[in-house]
Design an enzyme around this catalytic site. Structure first.
Site, PDB file in Angstrom:
ATOM      1  N   PRO A  95      10.835  -8.703   6.742  1.00  0.00           N
ATOM      2  CA  PRO A  95      10.558  -9.379   8.013  1.00  0.00           C
ATOM      3  C   PRO A  95      11.831  -9.983   8.602  1.00  0.00           C
ATOM      4  O   PRO A  95      11.864 -10.318   9.785  1.00  0.00           O
ATOM      5  CB  PRO A  95       9.538 -10.459   7.647  1.00  0.00           C
ATOM      6  CG  PRO A  95       9.562 -10.571   6.169  1.00  0.00           C
ATOM      7  CD  PRO A  95      10.097  -9.293   5.614  1.00  0.00           C
ATOM      8  N   GLU A 122       9.394 -12.687  -2.709  1.00  0.00           N
ATOM      9  CA  GLU A 122      10.191 -13.266  -1.613  1.00  0.00           C
ATOM     10  C   GLU A 122      11.366 -12.374  -1.194  1.00  0.00           C
ATOM     11  O   GLU A 122      12.144 -12.746  -0.330  1.00  0.00           O
ATOM     12  CB  GLU A 122      10.726 -14.651  -2.016  1.00  0.00           C
ATOM     13  CG  GLU A 122       9.658 -15.702  -2.210  1.00  0.00           C
ATOM     14  CD  GLU A 122       8.859 -15.970  -0.936  1.00  0.00           C
ATOM     15  OE1 GLU A 122       9.461 -16.179   0.115  1.00  0.00           O
ATOM     16  OE2 GLU A 122       7.609 -15.940  -1.017  1.00  0.00           O
ATOM     17  N   ARG A 164       7.581  12.627  12.362  1.00  0.00           N
ATOM     18  CA  ARG A 164       7.095  13.364  13.537  1.00  0.00           C
ATOM     19  C   ARG A 164       8.218  13.734  14.492  1.00  0.00           C
ATOM     20  O   ARG A 164       8.026  14.541  15.388  1.00  0.00           O
ATOM     21  CB  ARG A 164       5.956  12.606  14.241  1.00  0.00           C
ATOM     22  CG  ARG A 164       6.336  11.307  14.838  1.00  0.00           C
ATOM     23  CD  ARG A 164       5.112  10.539  15.323  1.00  0.00           C
ATOM     24  NE  ARG A 164       4.511  11.096  16.529  1.00  0.00           N
ATOM     25  CZ  ARG A 164       5.009  10.969  17.754  1.00  0.00           C
ATOM     26  NH1 ARG A 164       6.133  10.311  17.935  1.00  0.00           N
ATOM     27  NH2 ARG A 164       4.395  11.508  18.790  1.00  0.00           N
ATOM     28  N   ASP A 179       5.755  10.219  24.992  1.00  0.00           N
ATOM     29  CA  ASP A 179       5.478   9.095  24.100  1.00  0.00           C
ATOM     30  C   ASP A 179       5.880   7.792  24.765  1.00  0.00           C
ATOM     31  O   ASP A 179       6.903   7.734  25.445  1.00  0.00           O
ATOM     32  CB  ASP A 179       6.349   9.177  22.835  1.00  0.00           C
ATOM     33  CG  ASP A 179       5.846  10.184  21.825  1.00  0.00           C
ATOM     34  OD1 ASP A 179       4.738  10.697  22.014  1.00  0.00           O
ATOM     35  OD2 ASP A 179       6.591  10.440  20.868  1.00  0.00           O
TER      36      ASP A 179
HETATM   37  N1  ADE Z   1       7.872  -6.877   4.428  1.00  0.00           N
HETATM   38  C1  ADE Z   1       7.081  -7.933   4.679  1.00  0.00           C
HETATM   39  N2  ADE Z   1       6.857  -8.081   5.978  1.00  0.00           N
HETATM   40  C2  ADE Z   1       7.532  -7.073   6.604  1.00  0.00           C
HETATM   41  C3  ADE Z   1       7.715  -6.694   7.938  1.00  0.00           C
HETATM   42  N3  ADE Z   1       7.158  -7.369   8.954  1.00  0.00           N
HETATM   43  N4  ADE Z   1       8.481  -5.626   8.211  1.00  0.00           N
HETATM   44  C4  ADE Z   1       9.063  -4.946   7.212  1.00  0.00           C
HETATM   45  N5  ADE Z   1       8.933  -5.256   5.927  1.00  0.00           N
HETATM   46  C5  ADE Z   1       8.182  -6.318   5.609  1.00  0.00           C
END
Ligand code: ADE
Length: 276
Positions: A95, A122, A164, A179
């Site tokens: 994230p 984590e 793809r 797309d």
């Molecule tokens: N791992 C946990 N959350 C994630 C996300 N939003 N994007 C990519 N990998 C992740």
């Protein structure tokens, strides 16, 4: 394209046997190798995590198994590709990564070899990423502003978006053209609604223009719907539309949708809501 994925849940990636990606594998367009990270542990419990230095909640993935896994993937893959100097692009889903976009999907689709390091807990000890970056290109990628329990689902998302785009994987190469987010005429526009037979269903008809056979008119209608949908669902994209990409029909459609061109040369949505 060769793809290696190292995970403590390789079973999570079983869907890569299905549908478009599964078919691309069966045809030999995609060569996917799944690896169990715990195979590179040496204790009886096959430990892959430990508590974070500096304190805090959760656990961190230990560097040693990841280091051995990456070395092994590198050796095995370069031998299989018949090029001792070959390295994958390492994709680390997190994230905290850069946003995954169609543009990044296209850049990854242009590489011959991708390796994925999805983390649980984590995240992975930072030194693993630094070690890898000295040996291969590394992309830390987020699939959205939310936190998953692990990176495996992100791997599925990224592999599908990349697969793809590989030559010959989609039956109709033109399928990419319209797309949402495709480069060119549809850049920064969401694709509009689509319809198929029957022409009437539960009292609802298909928009007349789509039955007209007039391709110019249909293209114009589709573009108008794309403008409207983007205004409703992604008003943040409107400022990216280029005035020079708009012909007189576009200008009229934008005018009707209340989109104005500011002094700064950027389009702006109207204050009122648009009917999609
Ligand atoms: N791992 C946990 N959350 C994630 C996300 N939003 N994007 C990519 N990998 C992740």
């Amino acid at each position: 394209m060769r793809i290696d994925v190292v995970s403590i849940f390789p079973e999570y990636l079983e869907p890569l046997n299905l549908s478009l990606v599964g078919k691309a594998r069966a045809r030999g367009q995609l060569d996917v190798h799944l690896h169990q990270l715990r195979d590179w542990t040496h204790d009886v419990h096959h430990t892959v995590d430990d508590s974070p230095y500096g304190g805090g909640p959760g656990m961190v993935m230990k560097p040693e198994p990841w280091g051995e896994a990456l070395d092994s993937v590198l050796d095995e893959g370069s031998a299989a590709l018949g090029d001792p100097g070959a390295v994958p692009t390492l994709v680390v889903p997190t994230p905290s990564g850069a946003p995954f976009t169609q543009e990044l999907a296209q850049r990854l689709a242009d590489r011959p070899w991708l390796a994925f390091a999805p983390a649980r807990y984590e995240g992975i000890d930072r030194r693993v990423i630094e070690y890898a970056a000295e040996r291969m290109p590394v992309e830390e990628v987020s699939i959205g502003d939310y936190v998953l329990a692990g990176g495996e689902v992100a791997v599925l998302v990224i592999v599908e978006a990349v697969a793809r785009l590989l030559p010959g994987v989609l039956g109709n190469a033109e399928s990419h053209r319209d797309d949402s987010f495709a480069p060119g005429a549809m850049a920064d526009l969401l694709e509009g609604p689509v319809y198929t037979k029957p022409a009437e269903w539960r009292g609802r008809t298909v928009p007349e223009v789509l039955l007209s056979g007039n391709h110019g008119l249909i293209a114009r209608w589709r573009r108008g719907r794309a403008f409207a949908r983007t205004l409703t669902n992604r008003p943040d994209l409107v400022g990216r539309w280029r005035p020079e990409a708009m012909d007189k029909h576009d200008r009229k459609a934008l005018d009707e949708l209340g989109v104005t061109l500011g002094e700064d040369g950027r389009f702006r949505p109207s204050a009122v809501d648009v009917e999609e």
